[in-house]
Scaffold this motif. Sequence first.
Motif, PDB file in Angstrom:
ATOM      1  N   UNK A   9       0.839  -1.208   0.000  1.00  0.00           N
ATOM      2  CA  UNK A   9       0.000   0.000   0.000  1.00  0.00           C
ATOM      3  C   UNK A   9       0.872   1.256   0.000  1.00  0.00           C
ATOM      4  N   UNK A  10       1.947   1.209   0.807  1.00  0.00           N
ATOM      5  CA  UNK A  10       2.839   2.369   0.870  1.00  0.00           C
ATOM      6  C   UNK A  10       3.496   2.625  -0.483  1.00  0.00           C
ATOM      7  N   UNK A  11       3.955   1.553  -1.118  1.00  0.00           N
ATOM      8  CA  UNK A  11       4.608   1.731  -2.420  1.00  0.00           C
ATOM      9  C   UNK A  11       3.645   2.300  -3.453  1.00  0.00           C
ATOM     10  N   UNK A  12       2.404   1.857  -3.395  1.00  0.00           N
ATOM     11  CA  UNK A  12       1.397   2.387  -4.321  1.00  0.00           C
ATOM     12  C   UNK A  12       1.220   3.898  -4.105  1.00  0.00           C
ATOM     13  N   UNK A  13       1.103   4.300  -2.835  1.00  0.00           N
ATOM     14  CA  UNK A  13       0.885   5.719  -2.520  1.00  0.00           C
ATOM     15  C   UNK A  13       2.124   6.548  -2.887  1.00  0.00           C
ATOM     16  N   UNK A  25      -9.194  12.376  -3.500  1.00  0.00           N
ATOM     17  CA  UNK A  25      -9.791  11.717  -2.337  1.00  0.00           C
ATOM     18  C   UNK A  25      -9.396  10.249  -2.312  1.00  0.00           C
ATOM     19  N   UNK A  26      -9.032   9.801  -1.129  1.00  0.00           N
ATOM     20  CA  UNK A  26      -8.685   8.395  -0.927  1.00  0.00           C
ATOM     21  C   UNK A  26      -9.604   7.823   0.139  1.00  0.00           C
ATOM     22  N   UNK A  27      -9.831   6.519   0.062  1.00  0.00           N
ATOM     23  CA  UNK A  27     -10.546   5.822   1.133  1.00  0.00           C
ATOM     24  C   UNK A  27      -9.681   4.641   1.565  1.00  0.00           C
ATOM     25  N   UNK A 146     -16.507   0.758   5.534  1.00  0.00           N
ATOM     26  CA  UNK A 146     -16.767   1.684   4.416  1.00  0.00           C
ATOM     27  C   UNK A 146     -18.186   1.560   3.866  1.00  0.00           C
ATOM     28  N   UNK A 147     -18.843   0.408   4.113  1.00  0.00           N
ATOM     29  CA  UNK A 147     -20.196   0.215   3.553  1.00  0.00           C
ATOM     30  C   UNK A 147     -21.198   1.193   4.150  1.00  0.00           C
ATOM     31  N   UNK A 148     -20.841   1.820   5.289  1.00  0.00           N
ATOM     32  CA  UNK A 148     -21.745   2.784   5.926  1.00  0.00           C
ATOM     33  C   UNK A 148     -21.626   4.167   5.270  1.00  0.00           C
ATOM     34  N   UNK A 149     -20.554   4.352   4.504  1.00  0.00           N
ATOM     35  CA  UNK A 149     -20.334   5.645   3.850  1.00  0.00           C
ATOM     36  C   UNK A 149     -21.109   5.674   2.525  1.00  0.00           C
ATOM     37  N   UNK A 157     -13.648   8.306  -4.562  1.00  0.00           N
ATOM     38  CA  UNK A 157     -12.361   8.116  -3.886  1.00  0.00           C
ATOM     39  C   UNK A 157     -11.538   7.019  -4.563  1.00  0.00           C
ATOM     40  N   UNK A 158     -10.244   7.106  -4.342  1.00  0.00           N
ATOM     41  CA  UNK A 158      -9.347   6.007  -4.713  1.00  0.00           C
ATOM     42  C   UNK A 158      -9.305   5.061  -3.516  1.00  0.00           C
ATOM     43  N   UNK A 159      -9.766   3.839  -3.711  1.00  0.00           N
ATOM     44  CA  UNK A 159      -9.810   2.879  -2.611  1.00  0.00           C
ATOM     45  C   UNK A 159      -8.430   2.252  -2.388  1.00  0.00           C
ATOM     46  N   UNK A 160      -7.988   2.247  -1.143  1.00  0.00           N
ATOM     47  CA  UNK A 160      -6.756   1.531  -0.795  1.00  0.00           C
ATOM     48  C   UNK A 160      -7.106   0.590   0.341  1.00  0.00           C
ATOM     49  N   UNK A 161      -6.988  -0.711   0.082  1.00  0.00           N
ATOM     50  CA  UNK A 161      -7.396  -1.681   1.094  1.00  0.00           C
ATOM     51  C   UNK A 161      -6.189  -2.185   1.890  1.00  0.00           C
ATOM     52  N   UNK A 162      -6.335  -2.200   3.209  1.00  0.00           N
ATOM     53  CA  UNK A 162      -5.273  -2.644   4.116  1.00  0.00           C
ATOM     54  C   UNK A 162      -5.665  -3.964   4.780  1.00  0.00           C
TER      55      UNK A 162
END
Length: 305
Positions: A9-13, A25-27, A146-149, A157-162
């Motif tokens: 994830x860090x490398x992607x960012x 915007x990121x999520x 995130x399903x509540x948003x 947003x750009x989704x980034x999953x951890x």
Amino acid sequence: MRIVGHKKQWNFLRESFQKGRLTHAYLFTGPESIGKKRVAIEFAKLILCENSGDQPCNECQECYQIENLLHPDFLLIEPDHSVSRKISIEEIRLLKEKLSVTSSGKYKIAVVDNAHRLTQEAQSALLKLLEEPQGRKIIILVSEFPEVILSTIRSRTQLVHFHLVGEEEIESVLKSVSLTKKEKEILMLIGKGRPGVIYQYLNNKDLLKENEKFLEDLLELKKSPLFKRFQYAKTLKDSEKKEKVLSVWLAFLRKTLLEGSLNSNSLWNTQHLIKLIKLLENIIHLFSTTNINQRLALEIFFLEL
Ligand SMILES: [Zn+2]
């Protein structure tokens, strides 16, 4: 504080920054306490750092000010301290104001932690903000649910999953500090995959003792008559620590399930454990995302215990 795990994830960012492909915007999603907010803060540093390379330098004024929440171009929004722990529309107004001040062409960055706690009103205001032309502004939403948003927010947003952090990386954190064997055991139990939990406890050793107490309570309740369990439900419902208590119990029950085949003296059989774990997972989810009758939900758990 360094990031534990999350290399992909860090490398992607980092690459999106270095190659000039930042989005507005990121999520950041994924389980609680695994370091999503930490990555968001380090990402903000990377973007604003004076000596930015593959990592923020953590020495310049920009890095220092972001870390200490003093930076004029950085804002961290978190839920309030009320029982319902909401993020109100006022916070989004503040965010809008902060991001709209024009400055030297630098990026302005806001992180909204626990974004699932935004009220409906706040979500609508945020959506409006995301629909406006952006300029050099970045909003990072962080949420385990995130399903509540609003889907209209998510789609902008750009989704980034951890994911949970590997055991080796957790162990490397624990290796660097001095702990008793018992303390280490409890930390490995409750901090499994979650460096945020580990750091929280290392910063406050009393919390470890508190956790032992929560586990003792659970074992005691297992042996207690129903009226005692219901009394506990009533007290727990009003406790600020209820979510912590439930997550400690959940971690303990999961561990007991994993070790079940080795330990025939377990207080619960496998089917019973699976049932309790599912029930607790549901309760924790509902507590965070709805106005469920909490006392009733806890009583149902204690009936099954
Ligand atoms: Zn720096």
